[in-house]
Design a protein around this motif. Structure first.
Motif, PDB file in Angstrom:
ATOM      1  N   ASN A 123       0.836  -1.200   0.000  1.00  0.00           N
ATOM      2  CA  ASN A 123       0.000   0.000   0.000  1.00  0.00           C
ATOM      3  C   ASN A 123       0.875   1.255   0.000  1.00  0.00           C
ATOM      4  OD1 ASN A 123       0.983   0.051   2.619  1.00  0.00           O
ATOM      5  ND2 ASN A 123      -1.009  -0.240   3.600  1.00  0.00           N
ATOM      6  N   SER A 124       0.248   2.418  -0.096  1.00  0.00           N
ATOM      7  CA  SER A 124       1.012   3.665  -0.235  1.00  0.00           C
ATOM      8  C   SER A 124       1.887   3.946   0.975  1.00  0.00           C
ATOM      9  CB  SER A 124       0.062   4.838  -0.477  1.00  0.00           C
ATOM     10  OG  SER A 124      -0.853   4.985   0.603  1.00  0.00           O
ATOM     11  N   ALA A 125       1.489   3.458   2.150  1.00  0.00           N
ATOM     12  CA  ALA A 125       2.292   3.645   3.366  1.00  0.00           C
ATOM     13  C   ALA A 125       3.407   2.609   3.468  1.00  0.00           C
ATOM     14  CB  ALA A 125       1.399   3.577   4.595  1.00  0.00           C
ATOM     15  N   ALA A 126       3.416   1.633   2.556  1.00  0.00           N
ATOM     16  CA  ALA A 126       4.413   0.561   2.536  1.00  0.00           C
ATOM     17  C   ALA A 126       4.385  -0.265   3.814  1.00  0.00           C
ATOM     18  CB  ALA A 126       5.812   1.104   2.274  1.00  0.00           C
ATOM     19  N   THR A 127       3.158  -0.511   4.319  1.00  0.00           N
ATOM     20  CA  THR A 127       2.995  -1.264   5.555  1.00  0.00           C
ATOM     21  C   THR A 127       2.286  -2.601   5.373  1.00  0.00           C
ATOM     22  OG1 THR A 127       0.927  -0.107   6.026  1.00  0.00           O
ATOM     23  CG2 THR A 127       2.951   0.821   6.977  1.00  0.00           C
ATOM     24  N   ARG A 128       1.579  -2.802   4.229  1.00  0.00           N
ATOM     25  CA  ARG A 128       0.841  -4.037   3.996  1.00  0.00           C
ATOM     26  C   ARG A 128       0.886  -4.396   2.522  1.00  0.00           C
ATOM     27  NH1 ARG A 128      -0.501  -7.339   8.004  1.00  0.00           N
ATOM     28  NH2 ARG A 128      -2.262  -8.097   6.778  1.00  0.00           N
ATOM     29  N   SER A 129       0.929  -5.695   2.247  1.00  0.00           N
ATOM     30  CA  SER A 129       0.878  -6.152   0.861  1.00  0.00           C
ATOM     31  C   SER A 129      -0.533  -5.997   0.308  1.00  0.00           C
ATOM     32  CB  SER A 129       1.314  -7.609   0.768  1.00  0.00           C
ATOM     33  OG  SER A 129       0.461  -8.450   1.529  1.00  0.00           O
ATOM     34  N   THR A 130      -0.608  -5.718  -0.987  1.00  0.00           N
ATOM     35  CA  THR A 130      -1.913  -5.502  -1.632  1.00  0.00           C
ATOM     36  C   THR A 130      -2.141  -6.409  -2.827  1.00  0.00           C
ATOM     37  OG1 THR A 130      -1.001  -3.757  -3.046  1.00  0.00           O
ATOM     38  CG2 THR A 130      -1.945  -3.067  -0.938  1.00  0.00           C
ATOM     39  N   THR A 131      -1.164  -7.224  -3.201  1.00  0.00           N
ATOM     40  CA  THR A 131      -1.306  -8.105  -4.357  1.00  0.00           C
ATOM     41  C   THR A 131      -0.812  -9.508  -4.008  1.00  0.00           C
ATOM     42  OG1 THR A 131       0.920  -7.616  -5.215  1.00  0.00           O
ATOM     43  CG2 THR A 131      -0.897  -6.186  -5.956  1.00  0.00           C
ATOM     44  N   ALA A 132      -1.199 -10.472  -4.833  1.00  0.00           N
ATOM     45  CA  ALA A 132      -0.643 -11.811  -4.714  1.00  0.00           C
ATOM     46  C   ALA A 132       0.810 -11.789  -5.155  1.00  0.00           C
ATOM     47  CB  ALA A 132      -1.447 -12.788  -5.570  1.00  0.00           C
ATOM     48  N   SER A 133       1.575 -12.762  -4.702  1.00  0.00           N
ATOM     49  CA  SER A 133       2.994 -12.808  -5.050  1.00  0.00           C
ATOM     50  C   SER A 133       3.183 -13.314  -6.469  1.00  0.00           C
ATOM     51  CB  SER A 133       3.752 -13.713  -4.080  1.00  0.00           C
ATOM     52  OG  SER A 133       3.241 -15.035  -4.132  1.00  0.00           O
ATOM     53  N   SER A 134       4.217 -12.792  -7.140  1.00  0.00           N
ATOM     54  CA  SER A 134       4.577 -13.250  -8.474  1.00  0.00           C
ATOM     55  C   SER A 134       6.053 -13.605  -8.494  1.00  0.00           C
ATOM     56  CB  SER A 134       4.277 -12.181  -9.528  1.00  0.00           C
ATOM     57  OG  SER A 134       4.983 -10.988  -9.256  1.00  0.00           O
ATOM     58  N   ASN A 135       6.402 -14.631  -9.240  1.00  0.00           N
ATOM     59  CA  ASN A 135       7.772 -15.134  -9.317  1.00  0.00           C
ATOM     60  C   ASN A 135       8.544 -14.324 -10.359  1.00  0.00           C
ATOM     61  OD1 ASN A 135       9.290 -18.306 -10.269  1.00  0.00           O
ATOM     62  ND2 ASN A 135       9.936 -16.863  -8.713  1.00  0.00           N
ATOM     63  N   ILE A 136       9.646 -13.670  -9.948  1.00  0.00           N
ATOM     64  CA  ILE A 136      10.388 -12.835 -10.902  1.00  0.00           C
ATOM     65  C   ILE A 136      11.805 -13.328 -11.156  1.00  0.00           C
ATOM     66  CG2 ILE A 136       8.994 -10.790 -10.384  1.00  0.00           C
ATOM     67  CD1 ILE A 136      11.376  -9.726  -8.760  1.00  0.00           C
ATOM     68  N   ALA A 137      12.277 -14.339 -10.397  1.00  0.00           N
ATOM     69  CA  ALA A 137      13.595 -14.921 -10.663  1.00  0.00           C
ATOM     70  C   ALA A 137      13.617 -16.345 -10.138  1.00  0.00           C
ATOM     71  CB  ALA A 137      14.704 -14.112 -10.011  1.00  0.00           C
ATOM     72  N   PHE A 138      14.176 -17.257 -10.948  1.00  0.00           N
ATOM     73  CA  PHE A 138      14.240 -18.657 -10.559  1.00  0.00           C
ATOM     74  C   PHE A 138      15.367 -19.342 -11.307  1.00  0.00           C
ATOM     75  CE2 PHE A 138      12.769 -23.136 -11.339  1.00  0.00           C
ATOM     76  CZ  PHE A 138      12.981 -23.589 -10.047  1.00  0.00           C
ATOM     77  N   ASP A 139      16.194 -20.077 -10.565  1.00  0.00           N
ATOM     78  CA  ASP A 139      17.230 -20.896 -11.171  1.00  0.00           C
ATOM     79  C   ASP A 139      16.779 -22.347 -11.077  1.00  0.00           C
ATOM     80  OD1 ASP A 139      19.449 -22.234 -12.043  1.00  0.00           O
ATOM     81  OD2 ASP A 139      20.856 -21.272 -10.670  1.00  0.00           O
ATOM     82  N   PRO A 140      16.428 -22.976 -12.217  1.00  0.00           N
ATOM     83  CA  PRO A 140      15.907 -24.346 -12.164  1.00  0.00           C
ATOM     84  C   PRO A 140      16.955 -25.392 -11.835  1.00  0.00           C
ATOM     85  CG  PRO A 140      16.146 -23.640 -14.446  1.00  0.00           C
ATOM     86  CD  PRO A 140      16.443 -22.441 -13.593  1.00  0.00           C
ATOM     87  N   ALA A 141      18.222 -25.035 -11.827  1.00  0.00           N
ATOM     88  CA  ALA A 141      19.292 -26.010 -11.628  1.00  0.00           C
ATOM     89  C   ALA A 141      19.557 -26.266 -10.148  1.00  0.00           C
ATOM     90  CB  ALA A 141      20.578 -25.528 -12.292  1.00  0.00           C
ATOM     91  N   GLY A 142      20.017 -27.465  -9.834  1.00  0.00           N
ATOM     92  CA  GLY A 142      20.515 -27.796  -8.511  1.00  0.00           C
ATOM     93  C   GLY A 142      19.537 -27.526  -7.390  1.00  0.00           C
TER      94      GLY A 142
END
Length: 321
Positions: free
Chosen positions: A176-195
């Motif tokens: 939110n605008s106060a940066a105190t609570r999440s307002t959206t579902a999480s999205s994956n933005i980086a992933f290493d499929p190895a190991g």
């Protein structure tokens, strides 16, 4: 690279360049830290937060020190009702609308029973911190992420919280605008499929027209004769995007969600396993990468980590130490 703070630092940098990386900038005073985070108060005082002692923090007149320990940010621990709420990790210090925010982690080693909390202060002085508890980002064994290692980017009117460690690696929510609570579902933005999917500790930094996603990759953190620098230890990587929310790629165009990542800093000279990083836009030095590392000339204890920092050169469009 921009101007250096001292001739001694200049000599350090020249020595490190022979190995492809500049050596860490000078540090004096309290320099033993894990997961550092740096912010500068309006009066010019620098504050550095780190894992341990319910978020230990120190102050200095410059990023090079001398650093003086202030004490614990939350001496009573966190109000989050999870195991580990007296052992706070991985702080992220930011300025949000003139107030000082520190996001922290509640967890235990290897566990997904984790949450991200928030404390705020108007001054960052001792005993001025107010604990707000969880910001709405939690994980458990049913999730494909671990809710630790938070970082918040304030971008105009938008606030983005990026987090994650192993499992499916790095995720993001909006706050939110106060940066105190999440307002959206999480999205994956980086992933290493190895190991073992050894990616954690994201830090999102805007420079010019791009958003740069820095993260730690590899095994943290100790050094001894059985764990030499073999490429599997901690290192700092980066991907970039024209959007803060996704499509991050490395220098070769490989997607950060498919193992992409360009190395920014890795083991060199006596520097072993740099990671736990952040980026600070210093008013004199410009963009500075800071991190913890092990100095192999001092000792091999797993807990021995020092505060390191280097100026970043973005002249090629990619950050260079």
């Amino acid at each position: 690279m921009r101007g250096f703070v001292s001739s001694a630092l200049a000599l350090d940098v020249l020595a490190g360049l022979a190995y492809g990386y500049a050596n860490p900038g000078s540090c004096s005073g309290a320099c033993n830290v894990h997961d550092p985070s740096v912010v500068r108060r309006s009066d010019g005082t620098y504050f550095r937060f780190s894992t341990g002692n319910k978020i230990s923090y120190a102050s200095s007149s410059s990023i090079a020190g001398p650093w003086t320990v202030i004490g614990s940010m939350l001496p009573g621990g966190s109000s989050i009702n999870l195991p580990g709420n007296r052992d706070l990790w991985a702080p992220d210090a930011q300025i949000v609308d003139g107030k000082y925010h520190v996001y922290y982690t509640i967890s235990s080693y290897g566990s997904q029973d984790s949450a991200i909390g928030l404390a705020t202060s108007d001054t960052m002085d001792a005993n001025t911190w107010r604990d707000h508890g969880a910001v709405g980002v939690r994980s458990n064994p049913s999730k494909n992420y671990n809710a630790i290692d938070a970082n918040v980017l304030v971008d105009g009117a938008s606030r983005y919280l990026t987090f994650g460690s192993f499992w499916n690696d790095i995720f993001q929510v909006q706050l939110n605008s106060a940066a105190t609570r999440s307002t959206t579902a999480s999205s994956n933005i980086a992933f290493d499929p190895a190991g073992t999917h050894a990616v954690e500790g994201p830090y999102l930094f805007k420079y010019g027209n791009y958003y740069y996603l820095f993260y730690s990759a590899g095994a943290c953190c100790g050094y001894d004769a059985s764990r030499p620098a073999n490429g599997e230890e901690y290192k700092i990587k980066v991907c970039r995007s024209s959007s803060p929310t996704g499509n991050f790629v490395d220098k070769n165009g490989i997607a950060c969600t498919n193992g992409g990542g360009t190395v920014v800093l890795e083991s060199h000279d006596s520097v072993y396993g740099p990671g736990g990083q952040g980026v600070f836009d210093d008013p004199t030095l410009g963009p500075v990468l800071y991190y913890h590392y092990v100095d192999t000339t001092i000792g091999f204890a797993d807990g021995q980590k020092l505060f390191g920092w280097n100026q970043l050169d973005f002249s090629t469009g990619w950050p260079v130490v």
